[in-house]
Design a protein around this motif. Structure first.
Motif: not given
Length: 110
Positions: A39-62
């Motif tokens: 809430d005070d602007g301090g960094e808490k977490f970094k989140v990185i998505e791991k997914s396949e390109y074709l799945c992101r394109v063809c099946c988005a948003p699921n």
């Protein structure tokens, strides 16, 4: 939560919008990265998505994906949590197993 800026994705979307060709915008699709702040602007977490390109394109948003959550104050190389979501149809009847969205949360050390 702030999504990281991806120049290639932004360029592909700008070109697609300028040419009125939505399909071109998918060419720059990249896995998302987020910074999560307190809430005070301090960094808490970094989140990185791991997914396949074709799945992101063809099946988005699921599309299937894993979100790897890192706590930079403790260990910036090993995920402290992993969220795993399998690919599901998502838009049909919610009473069908193939359509029900689910996500499993695991300890990053598992």
């Amino acid at each position: 939560v702030k999504q990281k800026f991806e120049p290639l994705e932004a360029l592909a979307n700008a070109v697609a919008n300028a040419l009125d060709l939505d399909a071109l915008g998918a060419l720059g699709e990249t896995a998302n990265k987020y910074d999560v702040y307190t809430d005070d602007g301090g960094e808490k977490f970094k989140v990185i998505e791991k997914s396949e390109y074709l799945c992101r394109v063809c099946c988005a948003p699921n599309h299937a994906l894993q979100l790897h959550v890192f706590n930079p104050q403790e260990d910036s190389k090993n995920a402290s949590m992993i969220f795993d979501r399998p690919c599901k149809c998502g838009q049909c009847c919610a009473c069908c197993d193939i359509c029900t969205q689910e996500m499993t949360i695991m300890d990053g050390n598992s």
